[in-house]
Design an enzyme around this catalytic site. Structure first.
Site, PDB file in Angstrom:
ATOM      1  CG  LEU A  68      73.840  -3.363 -69.890  1.00 50.54           C
ATOM      2  CD1 LEU A  68      73.075  -4.480 -69.193  1.00 50.54           C
ATOM      3  CD2 LEU A  68      75.287  -3.311 -69.417  1.00 50.54           C
ATOM      4  N   PRO A  69      75.155  -3.171 -74.241  1.00 50.77           N
ATOM      5  CG  PRO A  69      77.294  -3.975 -74.694  1.00 50.77           C
ATOM      6  CD  PRO A  69      76.348  -3.704 -73.576  1.00 50.77           C
ATOM      7  CB  THR A  97      68.932  -0.894 -78.902  1.00 50.09           C
ATOM      8  OG1 THR A  97      68.924   0.511 -78.730  1.00 50.09           O
ATOM      9  CG2 THR A  97      68.001  -1.287 -80.042  1.00 50.09           C
ATOM     10  CE  LYS A 173      67.661   2.903 -80.314  1.00 45.11           C
ATOM     11  NZ  LYS A 173      68.253   4.191 -80.667  1.00 45.11           N
ATOM     12  CE  LYS A 242      72.394  -3.495 -80.680  1.00 44.41           C
ATOM     13  NZ  LYS A 242      72.053  -2.729 -79.504  1.00 44.41           N
TER      14      LYS A 242
HETATM   15  P1  NAD Z   1      79.113   0.923 -75.413  1.00 49.27           P
HETATM   16  O1  NAD Z   1      79.672  -0.347 -75.929  1.00 49.27           O
HETATM   17  O2  NAD Z   1      79.890   2.186 -75.584  1.00 49.27           O
HETATM   18  O3  NAD Z   1      78.810   0.770 -73.831  1.00 49.27           O
HETATM   19  C1  NAD Z   1      78.265  -0.381 -73.241  1.00 49.27           C
HETATM   20  C2  NAD Z   1      78.872  -0.505 -71.838  1.00 49.27           C
HETATM   21  O4  NAD Z   1      78.264  -1.610 -71.179  1.00 49.27           O
HETATM   22  C3  NAD Z   1      80.377  -0.757 -71.884  1.00 49.27           C
HETATM   23  O5  NAD Z   1      81.057   0.209 -71.085  1.00 49.27           O
HETATM   24  C4  NAD Z   1      80.527  -2.181 -71.334  1.00 49.27           C
HETATM   25  O6  NAD Z   1      81.711  -2.382 -70.583  1.00 49.27           O
HETATM   26  C5  NAD Z   1      79.288  -2.286 -70.446  1.00 49.27           C
HETATM   27  N1  NAD Z   1      78.876  -3.668 -70.243  1.00 49.27           N
HETATM   28  C6  NAD Z   1      78.705  -4.640 -71.174  1.00 49.27           C
HETATM   29  N2  NAD Z   1      78.313  -5.787 -70.607  1.00 49.27           N
HETATM   30  C7  NAD Z   1      78.231  -5.540 -69.266  1.00 49.27           C
HETATM   31  C8  NAD Z   1      77.891  -6.340 -68.149  1.00 49.27           C
HETATM   32  N3  NAD Z   1      77.554  -7.637 -68.292  1.00 49.27           N
HETATM   33  N4  NAD Z   1      77.927  -5.780 -66.918  1.00 49.27           N
HETATM   34  C9  NAD Z   1      78.274  -4.475 -66.767  1.00 49.27           C
HETATM   35  N5  NAD Z   1      78.611  -3.654 -67.797  1.00 49.27           N
HETATM   36  C10 NAD Z   1      78.603  -4.192 -69.031  1.00 49.27           C
HETATM   37  O7  NAD Z   1      77.671   1.057 -76.047  1.00 49.27           O
HETATM   38  P2  NAD Z   1      76.782   2.395 -76.147  1.00 49.27           P
HETATM   39  O8  NAD Z   1      77.092   3.086 -77.421  1.00 49.27           O
HETATM   40  O9  NAD Z   1      76.848   3.115 -74.844  1.00 49.27           O
HETATM   41  O10 NAD Z   1      75.340   1.735 -76.326  1.00 49.27           O
HETATM   42  C11 NAD Z   1      74.648   1.134 -75.231  1.00 49.27           C
HETATM   43  C12 NAD Z   1      73.234   0.808 -75.691  1.00 49.27           C
HETATM   44  O11 NAD Z   1      72.569   2.018 -76.068  1.00 49.27           O
HETATM   45  C13 NAD Z   1      73.190  -0.119 -76.903  1.00 49.27           C
HETATM   46  O12 NAD Z   1      72.133  -1.012 -76.774  1.00 49.27           O
HETATM   47  C14 NAD Z   1      72.998   0.838 -78.065  1.00 49.27           C
HETATM   48  O13 NAD Z   1      72.370   0.199 -79.160  1.00 49.27           O
HETATM   49  C15 NAD Z   1      72.129   1.904 -77.418  1.00 49.27           C
HETATM   50  N6  NAD Z   1      72.246   3.255 -78.015  1.00 49.27           N
HETATM   51  C16 NAD Z   1      73.466   3.792 -78.333  1.00 49.27           C
HETATM   52  C17 NAD Z   1      73.535   5.072 -78.906  1.00 49.27           C
HETATM   53  C18 NAD Z   1      74.857   5.733 -79.272  1.00 49.27           C
HETATM   54  O14 NAD Z   1      74.821   6.762 -79.970  1.00 49.27           O
HETATM   55  N7  NAD Z   1      76.001   5.219 -78.835  1.00 49.27           N
HETATM   56  C19 NAD Z   1      72.348   5.785 -79.131  1.00 49.27           C
HETATM   57  C20 NAD Z   1      71.118   5.228 -78.753  1.00 49.27           C
HETATM   58  C21 NAD Z   1      71.082   3.950 -78.200  1.00 49.27           C
END
Ligand code: NAD
Length: 295
Positions: A68-69, A97, A173, A242
């Site tokens: 999740l975000p 994260t 992380k 963030k």
């Molecule tokens: P993203 O915004 O693409 O995806 C997050 C998903 O969570 C979305 O589809 C959203 O609809 C869903 N969501 C949000 N709140 C929700 C809820 N209450 N119930 C159900 N679903 C919900 O973000 P991302 O890029 O996939 O990143 C997710 C996490 O992973 C973050 O914490 C980010 O920091 C971490 N991360 C991302 C990357 C990257 O390269 N994108 C790499 C490493 C870590």
């Protein structure tokens, strides 16, 4: 060690990172339950079972993975799991994260409801998630790690047991993403300097990648996302800002010095304010075009 088929698993959060991670898990596990609040059916990986809600998913699984975000989204899902009338959930593995304080409070919140929460943030980007080459920074008991190992093995070849205490995975992380954010920001400034002297970006990268200036920005993000002008790493400026703010906050709580992070966090904040949730590789044109405001 348990086998994957012994676990009933759900995945919440099928975004840029969670989507490909869940797809790998679904390939290894016959009946992965999935849910995303932005629309599950369009995001559900092949072979997974679409759930209508977190509560519905919680009634069908003993283990939940979430990506999740941020901590606020994590707490919202935690409340839904804990309030689910027929919940079978016993373990939650959090790949988001969220920072140290949020991981600690999620741990307390789940523990009050008799559920074990482990933090297991990931790194390696969306390409690494698709190829199952990401790293997993697990904090929790060794026994639970052994139980979850088959789950993690579908998503990652690099699982590290960082410590026993919730939040230690997050600390690791934040160390990683601070350095990643510094590398992107510093490389943007340096490459813009070289290009401004008439050296091509391709040449600059070729030299750096066999020299001491090499880093993940020069070896991956610049050649694959910036030189190509595709700006498509799938990680937003909002999420990196963030992460760096969580790092800055943790340093402040420790009363630690922050001579580098103060500048770098401000730069990423400015990119995010100027371009909204831009792909984080947009830092290069932002720095090159001098669109930032000096502190
Ligand atoms: P993203 O915004 O693409 O995806 C997050 C998903 O969570 C979305 O589809 C959203 O609809 C869903 N969501 C949000 N709140 C929700 C809820 N209450 N119930 C159900 N679903 C919900 O973000 P991302 O890029 O996939 O990143 C997710 C996490 O992973 C973050 O914490 C980010 O920091 C971490 N991360 C991302 C990357 C990257 O390269 N994108 C790499 C490493 C870590």
């Amino acid at each position: 060690m348990s086998t994957l088929s012994e676990l009933a698993i759900g995945f919440v959060g099928l975004g840029n990172m969670g989507g490909p991670m869940a797809a790998n898990l679904a390939r290894g596990h016959g009946a992965l339950r999935v849910y995303d609040q932005a629309g599950t059916a369009s995001r559900a990986p092949d072979g997974s079972v679409v759930c209508e809600s977190v509560a519905g998913l919680s009634a069908q699984v003993d283990t939940v993975s979430m990506c999740l975000p941020d901590g606020r989204a994590g707490l919202s899902v935690a409340r839904e799991i804990l309030a689910a009338p027929r919940s079978r959930v016993r373990t939650v593995a959090d790949h988001s994260t969220v920072g140290i304080a949020a991981a600690e409070s999620l741990h307390r919140c789940f523990a009050d409801g008799g559920i074990e929460y482990v933090d297991a943030p990931v790194s390696g980007g969306t390409a690494g998630a698709a190829k199952a080459t990401i790293s997993v920074m697990y904090a929790g008991s060794a026994a639970t790690l052994e139980r979850l190992r088959p789950v993690f093995a579908t998503m990652s070849k690099h699982v590290f047991h960082i410590g026993e205490t919730p939040g230690q995975g997050q600390a690791m992380k934040l160390v990683n993403n601070f350095l990643s954010g510094v590398a992107m920001a510093a490389t943007s400034e340096a490459v813009a300097f070289g290009v401004g002297r008439g050296v091509s970006m391709r040449t600059i990268l070729d030299v750096l990648n066999v020299s001491t200036g090499r880093n993940t920005a020069t070896s991956d993000k610049f050649p694959n996302r910036i030189l190509t002008e595709t700006y498509d790493a799938g990680f937003t400026s909002t999420l990196l800002a963030k992460d760096l703010e969580l790092y800055e906050q943790a340093l402040a709580n420790d009363g630690a010095a922050n001579p580098v992070s103060a500048t770098v966090v401000d730069l990423w904040r400015q990119l995010d304010a100027a371009e909204g949730p831009a792909d984080f590789t947009r830092i290069y044109p932002f720095v090159r075009d001098r669109r930032y405001r000096k502190a």
